[in-house]
Design an enzyme around this catalytic site. Structure first.
Site, PDB file in Angstrom:
ATOM      1  N   LYS A 238       0.826  -1.222   0.000  1.00  0.00           N
ATOM      2  CA  LYS A 238       0.000   0.000   0.000  1.00  0.00           C
ATOM      3  C   LYS A 238       0.861   1.273   0.000  1.00  0.00           C
ATOM      4  O   LYS A 238       0.612   2.201  -0.749  1.00  0.00           O
ATOM      5  CB  LYS A 238      -0.925  -0.016   1.228  1.00  0.00           C
ATOM      6  N   ILE A 239       1.900   1.286   0.848  1.00  0.00           N
ATOM      7  CA  ILE A 239       2.702   2.510   0.980  1.00  0.00           C
ATOM      8  C   ILE A 239       3.687   2.641  -0.190  1.00  0.00           C
ATOM      9  O   ILE A 239       3.788   3.704  -0.819  1.00  0.00           O
ATOM     10  CB  ILE A 239       3.442   2.531   2.342  1.00  0.00           C
TER      11      ILE A 239
ATOM     12  N   THR B 149      11.129   4.254   6.210  1.00  0.00           N
ATOM     13  CA  THR B 149       9.969   4.581   7.059  1.00  0.00           C
ATOM     14  C   THR B 149       9.243   3.292   7.441  1.00  0.00           C
ATOM     15  O   THR B 149       8.092   3.334   7.848  1.00  0.00           O
ATOM     16  CB  THR B 149       8.975   5.520   6.329  1.00  0.00           C
ATOM     17  N   SER B 150       9.940   2.151   7.284  1.00  0.00           N
ATOM     18  CA  SER B 150       9.249   0.871   7.481  1.00  0.00           C
ATOM     19  C   SER B 150       9.470   0.335   8.901  1.00  0.00           C
ATOM     20  O   SER B 150       8.638   0.579   9.778  1.00  0.00           O
ATOM     21  CB  SER B 150       9.714  -0.109   6.415  1.00  0.00           C
ATOM     22  N   ARG B 151      10.555  -0.379   9.130  1.00  0.00           N
ATOM     23  CA  ARG B 151      10.901  -0.836  10.477  1.00  0.00           C
ATOM     24  C   ARG B 151      12.413  -0.749  10.616  1.00  0.00           C
ATOM     25  O   ARG B 151      13.159  -1.068   9.678  1.00  0.00           O
ATOM     26  CB  ARG B 151      10.439  -2.278  10.719  1.00  0.00           C
TER      27      ARG B 151
ATOM     28  N   GLU C 189      14.740   1.592  18.787  1.00  0.00           N
ATOM     29  CA  GLU C 189      13.931   2.779  19.103  1.00  0.00           C
ATOM     30  C   GLU C 189      13.069   2.645  20.356  1.00  0.00           C
ATOM     31  O   GLU C 189      12.665   3.652  20.944  1.00  0.00           O
ATOM     32  CB  GLU C 189      13.025   3.138  17.914  1.00  0.00           C
TER      33      GLU C 189
ATOM     34  N   HIS D 104       9.529   7.965  14.507  1.00  0.00           N
ATOM     35  CA  HIS D 104       8.383   7.114  14.131  1.00  0.00           C
ATOM     36  C   HIS D 104       7.093   7.946  14.050  1.00  0.00           C
ATOM     37  O   HIS D 104       6.081   7.610  14.677  1.00  0.00           O
ATOM     38  CB  HIS D 104       8.229   5.958  15.133  1.00  0.00           C
TER      39      HIS D 104
ATOM     40  N   ALA E  56       5.784   8.954  10.935  1.00  0.00           N
ATOM     41  CA  ALA E  56       5.236   8.964   9.576  1.00  0.00           C
ATOM     42  C   ALA E  56       3.724   8.749   9.568  1.00  0.00           C
ATOM     43  O   ALA E  56       3.012   9.315   8.748  1.00  0.00           O
ATOM     44  CB  ALA E  56       5.933   7.907   8.723  1.00  0.00           C
ATOM     45  N   PHE E  57       3.231   7.947  10.509  1.00  0.00           N
ATOM     46  CA  PHE E  57       1.785   7.652  10.544  1.00  0.00           C
ATOM     47  C   PHE E  57       0.978   8.801  11.132  1.00  0.00           C
ATOM     48  O   PHE E  57      -0.249   8.806  11.027  1.00  0.00           O
ATOM     49  CB  PHE E  57       1.536   6.409  11.431  1.00  0.00           C
TER      50      PHE E  57
END
Ligand code: NAD
Length: 328
Positions: free
Chosen positions: A154-155, A230-232, A261, A293, A295-296
């Site tokens: 999706k991203i 921007t994932s993990r 993190e 973290h 981005a969301f």
């Protein structure tokens, strides 16, 4: 039904309390992470709600089961932080929010790319001090650059679409390619790493992707490559990336996630001495931007997270099929 929330911040409470008016659950908010020494707090709650940095292993799941937990409602998309197989064996169901706003994360990815390239963070501070010099602010045209997208879910798809709007050539890699993707062309990973000026990571963290970016994969990349994650965090081997930055092989690095993190992100540590020397070295580079973290973190996404999480729990309460169940 009573639900225990872990790792909560004020903004979590605000969004969940607002949306809960339609559900009428009894929400109990704990600020602490769920970890072995806070498990006691979950005692007696059939449903607990956790977030990205609540690491729940098999031993914790056993104790949760004994304490009466039947559902873990993740208020995030990623589920790498839970032993899903062990949860299933113990009869604990895990639900998540698979998509709350891929736009939020894709747009933040672009914010990192543009800020790093055009050095907006430096320009902002300079102008505040009446320094109007352009020295050191030289960027490059995104137009015509090769952008490699690792993971075209999706991203990743949205990032491909946005970057193609800038006139980038889009290189894609995904073990499960999407035949209908309009933007970009699929390549093997080696070609993508070899050819891309910008590499943006959008795959999940699992055994295959842990440290996907390491000294070997960095060696394949272009001199001065830009890497965005921007994932993990653990998809990148941070120590190898630091070596790549020191040798100038990596020209730009934008991270919204970091492998260690969980003890730092989402909290204010400005009055303490941060003990993580790797992170401190990373943020000392002028060509690195780390966001914690976030981005969301948009209004739209926060609302969707609250609505979907509460709906997941409602379905569980009513013994309905759980459409967002996570399976091993
Ligand atoms: P998604 O499930 O829609 O897409 C993931 C894609 O990665 C899939 O197409 C899958 O086939 C692909 N993939 C799987 N293994 C791969 C591999 N070894 N190499 C390359 N690709 C691989 O997920 P999404 O919604 O696009 O989210 C992507 C990631 O972004 C999530 O895993 C999550 O960890 C992260 N995320 C971060 C934030 C944030 O705030 N920073 C927010 C949401 C999601």
């Amino acid at each position: 039904m009573k639900i225990a929330f872990f790792s909560t911040q004020k903004y979590d409470k605000d969004f969940f309390l607002k949306e809960n008016k339609k559900f009428n659950f009894d929400l109990i908010f704990f600020e602490v992470h769920l970890k072995p020494d806070t498990l006691e707090l979950a005692k007696g709650y059939q449903v607990i709600c956790t977030f990205v940095n609540d690491k729940i292993d098999q031993a914790m799941l056993k104790e949760l089961q004994q304490n009466g937990t039947k559902l873990i409602a993740l208020r995030c998309a990623g589920f790498n932080n839970i032993d899903i197989k062990a949860a299933k064996e113990l009869g604990i169901q895990v639900v998540r929010v698979p998509a709350y706003s891929p736009y939020a994360v894709a747009e933040h990815t672009l914010a990192l790319i543009l800020t790093l390239n055009r050095k907006i963070h430096k320009a902002y501070n300079r102008v505040k001090e009446s320094n109007f010099s352009l020295d050191g602010l030289l960027g490059f045209d995104l137009y015509g650059k090769k952008a490699g997208i690792i993971g075209t879910g999706k991203i990743g798809k949205l990032v491909a679409k946005i970057l193609s709007g800038f006139g980038c050539e889009i290189l894609l890699y995904d073990p499960f390619p999407d035949a209908h993707l309009e933007y970009g062309k699929y390549y093997d990973l080696k070609t993508l790493l070899n050819d891309s000026d910008i590499i943006s990571i959008h795959c999940p963290l699992n055994d295959k992707t842990k440290h996907l970016i390491n000294k070997e994969s960095i060696a394949l990349m272009q001199e001065g490559v830009m890497i965005i994650n921007t994932s993990r965090g653990a998809i990148i081997n941070t120590k190898d990336v630091i070596k790549g930055l020191k040798s100038s092989k990596i020209g730009y690095l934008g991270l919204d996630v970091y492998e260690e993190e969980e003890e730092l992100f989402f909290e204010d540590h400005s009055e303490t001495i941060v003990q993580d020397d790797v992170l401190m070295r990373l943020i000392s580079f002028p060509n690195v931007i780390v966001t914690s973290h976030q981005a969301f973190f948009t209004h739209n996404a926060m609302r969707n997270i609250a609505v979907t999480t509460l709906k997941n729990i409602k379905d569980f309460e009513e013994n309905k099929e759980l459409s967002n169940l996570v399976l091993p």
